[in-house]
Design a protein around this motif. Structure first.
Motif, PDB file in Angstrom:
ATOM      1  N   LEU A  39      37.490  36.655  32.951  1.00  0.00           N
ATOM      2  CA  LEU A  39      36.845  37.968  32.858  1.00  0.00           C
ATOM      3  C   LEU A  39      35.668  38.058  33.832  1.00  0.00           C
ATOM      4  O   LEU A  39      35.525  39.042  34.558  1.00  0.00           O
ATOM      5  N   VAL A  40      34.865  36.998  33.841  1.00  0.00           N
ATOM      6  CA  VAL A  40      33.697  37.009  34.722  1.00  0.00           C
ATOM      7  C   VAL A  40      34.157  37.053  36.178  1.00  0.00           C
ATOM      8  O   VAL A  40      33.607  37.781  37.009  1.00  0.00           O
ATOM      9  N   MET A  41      35.201  36.272  36.455  1.00  0.00           N
ATOM     10  CA  MET A  41      35.749  36.243  37.811  1.00  0.00           C
ATOM     11  C   MET A  41      36.116  37.661  38.264  1.00  0.00           C
ATOM     12  O   MET A  41      35.753  38.094  39.352  1.00  0.00           O
TER      13      MET A  41
ATOM     14  N   THR B  95      35.793  38.168  42.491  1.00  0.00           N
ATOM     15  CA  THR B  95      36.298  37.017  43.238  1.00  0.00           C
ATOM     16  C   THR B  95      37.657  36.630  42.653  1.00  0.00           C
ATOM     17  O   THR B  95      38.011  37.058  41.558  1.00  0.00           O
ATOM     18  N   ASP B  96      38.433  35.824  43.399  1.00  0.00           N
ATOM     19  CA  ASP B  96      39.678  35.363  42.788  1.00  0.00           C
ATOM     20  C   ASP B  96      39.680  33.842  42.651  1.00  0.00           C
ATOM     21  O   ASP B  96      40.714  33.224  42.484  1.00  0.00           O
ATOM     22  N   ASN B  97      38.493  33.264  42.753  1.00  0.00           N
ATOM     23  CA  ASN B  97      38.371  31.818  42.584  1.00  0.00           C
ATOM     24  C   ASN B  97      37.499  31.551  41.353  1.00  0.00           C
ATOM     25  O   ASN B  97      36.314  31.855  41.333  1.00  0.00           O
ATOM     26  N   ILE B  98      38.123  30.963  40.332  1.00  0.00           N
ATOM     27  CA  ILE B  98      37.426  30.792  39.068  1.00  0.00           C
ATOM     28  C   ILE B  98      36.236  29.841  39.192  1.00  0.00           C
ATOM     29  O   ILE B  98      35.257  29.940  38.456  1.00  0.00           O
ATOM     30  N   ARG B  99      36.295  28.927  40.168  1.00  0.00           N
ATOM     31  CA  ARG B  99      35.204  27.959  40.331  1.00  0.00           C
ATOM     32  C   ARG B  99      33.902  28.653  40.740  1.00  0.00           C
ATOM     33  O   ARG B  99      32.823  28.122  40.537  1.00  0.00           O
TER      34      ARG B  99
END
Ligand code: ASP
Length: 593
Positions: free
Chosen positions: A538-540, A545-549
């Motif tokens: 959700l935060v991503m 962004t599409d990078n969860i890191r």
């Protein structure tokens, strides 16, 4: 130590004496005057140090990037012509009068003052430095704000925050467990929770009625860009609610987040059955921002004498589908080759296509290596079915249904992104009516959601035709990502046992693994259900962004290691002995990340 955050100052502070603490973002020497951009989590303020304040000037002369300073000075408007409208503090500066160096810093491993494209490995190795970058601070601050909003919303709706154990037994959610050896029970292991599923259900049995938790879950799976081995769920469960009410509460939460964080008003989320999602989009988490759809053409392809299409068209487990891309006839050979390679990742053996140049000329107006196999009649019928127009391209997938769905489903998203076909910024939906079970590669039945999900039918009907049964599960999908999922649960023991039986969990195993749950279901378990959101995802999405890191302070790498602490690490022999463990392989030869 400080009176204000750097990022907080503006013209309203004109003339005030302030004390700031922070890091030297940038230092510039302008012919006798030193400019220090001082940074803290709230932003950056420009500090000017004049040679007349001798002591401060001498110190300012010494400082370098990332030194930690405390500066006291007076806020003043910037001289005309030097206002920086790109900065929130761009109308003012601080005339530094007293300066203290709280700590020095070595040259940073990469630039902090500009978002240069540093390799992710270096960033992760020095994460504490990476996190100093304003972009990263923003993301984690937003994450905190999102968590607060979630807590406030759930609190307002009467949900109680209750913690559940991290050292527990396996809870099947379909992934491999992280195990923790027990010292006090030689040879036995805890499993880290894949989710708090069983505990939250037990809390319902205990009468807590509405539970939530923002909680770490652990799944030892192969990682993708949007997955981490430990991740955070917003986990909720409620008693005496049917699916509409649970879904309504969850939907309300997503709407609230979008409103508070993005200022976006979402309308009511559409509901789509699993079957429809698979058929139209090849995916149970369709990205509805993209207007492309899969169209079945097996009935037409069954008529042609071309194995590639006819085989899957005649196979009950096969699928032949077309994907029309409006205006796609302009795609170059090279791009089509790239797409062919792309669908190969999903197991497709090729990617047939037809470019629509001049429909009025019949098959002669179609350009494709496969027209000669299809013939005029079938080709034109396909064109009509997909609604092709001159200038379009039609792609085809023909294989086992799951391969076609995955390949064309992913291609649809890729083309949507490549050609920027998005029709809106936010596209939420509910996917419902999932099957209870699916068959794995070996033909064994597995639960599509998890084994505690209630079916829509009776235990008898379920056991009679399990593969046809639908579950009372629901997934919440946003822009092609599954951001949450849940179900109404089984609250009666007979049904739970029937599901276990169908999953080939015999009575002894049921007792051993889930005896506590079956027992609890016998002691007045209320009807209940719930849902869990993936907070990181959700935060991503809310961060764009599409990078969860990017939205996790200390994430793991693709190989599930931590480059900063070098976890996982080896342990010494005594620890192993205490845990009654012996390493079979020489740990030194074991590959690490
Ligand atoms: N425990 C489920 C999961 O982690 C969510 C739920 O059913 O509430 O996927």
């Amino acid at each position: 130590m400080r009176s204000h955050y750097c990022g907080e100052l503006n013209l309203s502070h004109d003339g005030q004496e302030v004390t700031l603490c922070g890091w030297v973002h940038r230092r510039r020497d302008h012919g006798g005057v030193i400019f220090l951009d001082l940074r803290d989590r709230e932003g950056i303020t420009q500090v000017v140090v004049d040679p007349d304040t001798e002591e401060a000037f001498a110190l300012a002369d010494k400082v370098r990037s990332e030194y930690v300073l405390k500066i006291t000075g007076k806020v003043r408007p910037r001289p005309e012509g030097t206002v920086n409208s790109a900065m929130t503090t761009g109308e003012i500066e601080v005339l530094g009068q007293r300066l203290a160096i709280l700590n020095s810093a070595q040259t940073p491993p990469f630039q902090i003052d500009e978002y240069t494209d540093v390799g992710e490995d270096i960033r992760l190795r020095h994460r504490y430095m990476d996190l100093r970058r304003p972009e990263m601070q923003e993301k984690l601050i937003l994450r905190s704000k999102i968590s607060q909003t979630v807590r406030r919303y759930l609190d307002e709706h009467g949900f109680l925050d209750i913690e559940t154990p991290a050292l527990t037994r396996a809870t099947p959610e379909g992934a491999r467990d992280y195990l923790v050896p027990s010292r006090t029970h030689a040879g036995s292991f805890f499993a880290l929770p894949q989710s708090p599923q069983l505990f939250k259900q037990l809390l319902m049995v205990s009468g807590f009625d509405r539970y939530y938790q923002i909680v770490k879950c652990f799944r030892d799976e192969d990682l993708r860009a949007d997955r981490q081995p430990e991740f955070t769920q917003i986990d909720m469960e409620a008693s005496f609610m049917e699916e509409e009410q649970i879904m309504g509460l969850a939907e309300g939460l997503v709407k609230k987040l979008l409103k508070e964080i993005k200022g976006v008003e979402l309308g009511d989320f559409p509901h789509m059955t699993f079957a429809e999602a698979m058929s139209r989009f090849g995916s149970d988490k369709p990205d509805l921002r993209i207007p492309l759809e899969l169209v079945d053409v097996a009935d037409l392809m069954a008529r042609v004498d071309f194995k590639v299409f006819k085989g899957p068209a005649d196979d009950p487990k096969g699928r032949v589908a077309a994907l029309k891309v409006t205006g796609g006839a302009e795609l170059s050979r090279k791009q089509i080759d790239e797409y062919t390679k792309f669908v190969g990742i999903y197991g497709a053996k090729g990617l047939a296509w037809i470019k629509v140049n001049a429909l009025e000329n019949g098959a002669n107006g179609l350009q494709s290596p496969i027209i000669k196999f299809l013939g005029e009649d079938v080709s034109m019928r396909i064109m009509t079915r997909v609604g092709a127009q001159n200038g379009d391209i039609v792609f085809f997938g023909a294989d086992r249904a799951n391969i076609v769905n995955e390949a064309l489903g992913a291609l649809r998203c890729k083309i949507g992104a490549d050609l920027n076909l998005y029709t809106k910024e936010w596209a939420p939906l509910w996917v419902i009516d999932f099957p209870m079970f699916e068959a794995d590669e070996k033909g064994n039945m597995t639960a599509l959601h998890h084994p505690f999900t209630a079916p829509t039918c009776t235990p008898q009907a379920l056991e009679a035709r399990p593969m046809e049964a639908l579950s009372r599960a629901y997934d919440i999908v946003l822009n092609g990502y599954e951001v949450g999922g849940g179900s109404v649960r089984i609250h009666q023991q007979a049904m739970q046992e029937a599901v276990f039986r169908l999953l080939n969990i015999d009575e002894a195993q049921q007792k051993e693994k889930f005896g506590f749950l079956l027992d609890a279901l016998r002691f007045g378990a209320p009807p209940h259900g719930g849902l869990a959101f993936g907070l990181d995802r959700l935060v991503m999405l809310l961060c764009g962004t599409d990078n969860i890191r990017e939205v996790i302070a200390f994430p793991k790498t693709q190989s599930a290691g931590c480059l900063l602490t070098r976890a996982p690490g080896q342990v010494d022999a005594t620890q192993l002995r205490d845990l009654n463990l012996r390493i079979r392989r020489d740990p030194a030869s074991a590959t690490s990340h």
